[in-house]
Design a protein around this motif. Structure first.
Motif, PDB file in Angstrom:
ATOM      1  N   ARG A 183       0.854  -1.042   0.091  1.00 44.34           N
ATOM      2  CA  ARG A 183      -0.073   0.010  -0.065  1.00 44.34           C
ATOM      3  C   ARG A 183       0.993   1.433   0.066  1.00 44.34           C
ATOM      4  NH1 ARG A 183      -5.681  -0.750   1.929  1.00 44.34           N
ATOM      5  NH2 ARG A 183      -5.827  -3.031   1.739  1.00 44.34           N
ATOM      6  N   TYR A 184       0.310   2.351  -0.489  1.00 47.39           N
ATOM      7  CA  TYR A 184       0.897   3.648  -0.228  1.00 47.39           C
ATOM      8  C   TYR A 184       1.004   3.811   1.347  1.00 47.39           C
ATOM      9  CZ  TYR A 184      -0.058   4.264  -5.171  1.00 47.39           C
ATOM     10  OH  TYR A 184      -0.113   4.111  -6.604  1.00 47.39           O
ATOM     11  N   PRO A 185       2.017   4.934   1.580  1.00 50.61           N
ATOM     12  CA  PRO A 185       1.975   5.315   3.210  1.00 50.61           C
ATOM     13  C   PRO A 185       0.817   5.756   3.579  1.00 50.61           C
ATOM     14  CG  PRO A 185       3.813   6.231   1.633  1.00 50.61           C
ATOM     15  CD  PRO A 185       2.878   5.579   0.783  1.00 50.61           C
ATOM     16  N   ASP A 186      -0.055   6.315   2.967  1.00 50.34           N
ATOM     17  CA  ASP A 186      -1.259   6.743   3.732  1.00 50.34           C
ATOM     18  C   ASP A 186      -2.373   5.614   3.678  1.00 50.34           C
ATOM     19  OD1 ASP A 186      -2.491   5.988   1.123  1.00 50.34           O
ATOM     20  OD2 ASP A 186      -3.309   8.049   0.824  1.00 50.34           O
ATOM     21  N   THR A 211      -3.685   3.575   1.550  1.00 50.53           N
ATOM     22  CA  THR A 211      -4.796   3.294   0.400  1.00 50.53           C
ATOM     23  C   THR A 211      -3.939   2.125  -0.480  1.00 50.53           C
ATOM     24  OG1 THR A 211      -3.874   5.054  -0.972  1.00 50.53           O
ATOM     25  CG2 THR A 211      -5.828   5.350   0.571  1.00 50.53           C
ATOM     26  N   GLY A 253      -9.223   8.842  -2.473  1.00 51.84           N
ATOM     27  CA  GLY A 253      -8.261   9.075  -1.860  1.00 51.84           C
ATOM     28  C   GLY A 253      -8.142  10.309  -1.283  1.00 51.84           C
ATOM     29  N   LYS A 254      -9.063  11.229  -1.343  1.00 55.05           N
ATOM     30  CA  LYS A 254      -9.040  12.589  -0.963  1.00 55.05           C
ATOM     31  C   LYS A 254     -10.231  13.005   0.095  1.00 55.05           C
ATOM     32  CE  LYS A 254      -8.976  14.090  -5.284  1.00 55.05           C
ATOM     33  NZ  LYS A 254      -9.049  14.761  -6.507  1.00 55.05           N
TER      34      LYS A 254
END
Ligand code: ATP
Length: 363
Positions: A82-85, A87, A143-144
């Motif tokens: 996954r991405y660091p956030d 997701t 994602g936002k």
């Protein structure tokens, strides 16, 4: 002889297992074709690529894909990468945005004798296409989205420009299908215009586009009713057009109607680019076991041949697309060399061998 460059993303999980045999089939078809020639270039992208290169969709891959005549993609993303956030890695969605692939095409076909959990009345077959808007709708804030204290918010966005392109695409599709003896020439707008202003706006734009296509019948359905009708009388529909999130959900329902994700192809199409990929994901639970169903990938490749053929006036490509579909249909109707997800015991290579025989044995 028309030459076409195909950008290939083998992706993650079962991706390479279904992409390799599909490209082999296409290469073989192209090698005997008289009017077209396909060349393929494998490009890095996906969760594995993110681990290796720190990018899930490298700029160089995007540039090559953008210059190609069409893009074939298997599946991307893995639950543990996954991405660091937090997701998930979804470069397939990034591609839709980068190339403005606003029309997600999800055909639902159940030929007589095909797979379906439905009890099909005698003589009925299903053949409709769901057109899912793929760049805005409720995915607009993907994602936002905002989570503040005890409240979470996402935004649904419908624009006139994208909706006009989407509806124009849907009416042209219904016109082409009718000309080919497929479908009755009807487009149904699937929305929730009785509750949300955004969908009343969506419907208004639909009605305006419908007025410009008098030879095609146009009607509306609420999304909840459509979910019911897709189960009760799916043979009644031709082209359905809808918002991104509704389309996301209804396309999995459509896949379920025709036997599951392993047989559900799709395409994401814009004005100048198109990505062809199965509806399913990377299926990490069966990756590496050699049991993945290759049919959804092969049927997506058939959609690519259809699209290229239509764009470049090449009837041989359309014929080869039909041959691929007929070979898959024949195998399913004959219940021959099917993989486990659709009730058989075959491994991927056995399913592909039977398909290869059906396509080339007589040649
Ligand atoms: P995504 O969110 O990326 O769409 P997902 O988590 O919804 O993916 P998939 O990867 O599509 O799920 O897998 C859902 C189930 O369907 C899994 O059990 C998987 O093994 C099965 N499946 C998906 N594609 C195939 C296939 N081609 N052949 C056999 N089984 C498959």
């Amino acid at each position: 002889m028309s030459a076409f460059k195909i950008a290939v993303f083998e992706g993650d999980g079962i991706g390479p297992e279904i992409m390799k045999p599909t490209v082999d089939l296409l290469r073989r078809m192209s090698s005997v074709a008289k009017t077209y020639d396909l060349t393929f270039e494998n490009l890095p992208g996906g969760a594995g690529c993110y681990t290796d290169m720190g990018e899930s969709l490298p700029k160089a891959s995007l540039a090559v894909a953008g210059a190609a005549d069409a893009i074939l993609l298997s599946a991307m993303g893995l639950p543990d990468i996954r991405y660091p956030d937090g997701t998930e890695i979804t470069p397939q969605i990034d591609l839709r945005m980068a190339f403005d692939l606003f029309a997600g095409i999800r055909p639902v076909r159940i030929p007589p004798g095909g797979l379906s959990p439905l009890k099909m009345p005698a003589g009925k077959s299903v053949d409709f296409v769901l057109v899912r808007e793929s760049t805005e709708g409720l995915f607009y804030t993907q994602g936002k989205g905002k989570v503040e204290h005890d409240e979470a918010r996402e935004t649904l966005r419908i624009t006139r420009g994208t909706s006009e392109k989407l509806f124009e695409f849907a009416f042209n599709l219904a016109t082409d299908r009718k000309a080919q003896g497929q479908g009755t020439g009807r487009v149904t707008c699937v929305d929730k215009a009785n509750v949300f202003r955004a969908f009343a706006f969506f419907r208004e734009i639909f009605d305006k586009t419908a007025g410009e296509h008098p030879a095609i019948e146009a009607d509306h359905a609420y999304v909840d009713a459509m979910a019911l009708w897709m189960v009760q009388r799916p043979w009644d529909f031709d082209v359905l057009v809808t918002e991104n999130m509704f389309g996301d959900i209804l396309s999995d329902l459509g896949a379920g109607l025709m036997g599951g994700l392993g047989v559900a192809p799709s395409a994401d199409i814009g004005q100048d680019h198109a990505v062809f990929q199965p509806c399913h994901g990377s299926a990490p639970d069966i990756a590496g076991l050699g049991v993945a169903n290759p049919f959804a990938m092969v049927l997506s490749a058939a959609m690519m041949l259809d699209w290229l053929g239509l764009r470049h006036n090449n009837t041989e490509m359309a014929k080869d697309a039909a041959r691929l579909r007929e070979a898959v249909d024949g195998q399913i109707i004959g219940r021959k060399a099917l993989t486990g997800d659709i009730g058989g015991t075959a491994r991927t290579d056995e399913a592909v061998a039977a398909l290869t025989d059906a396509l080339f044995a007589a040649a």
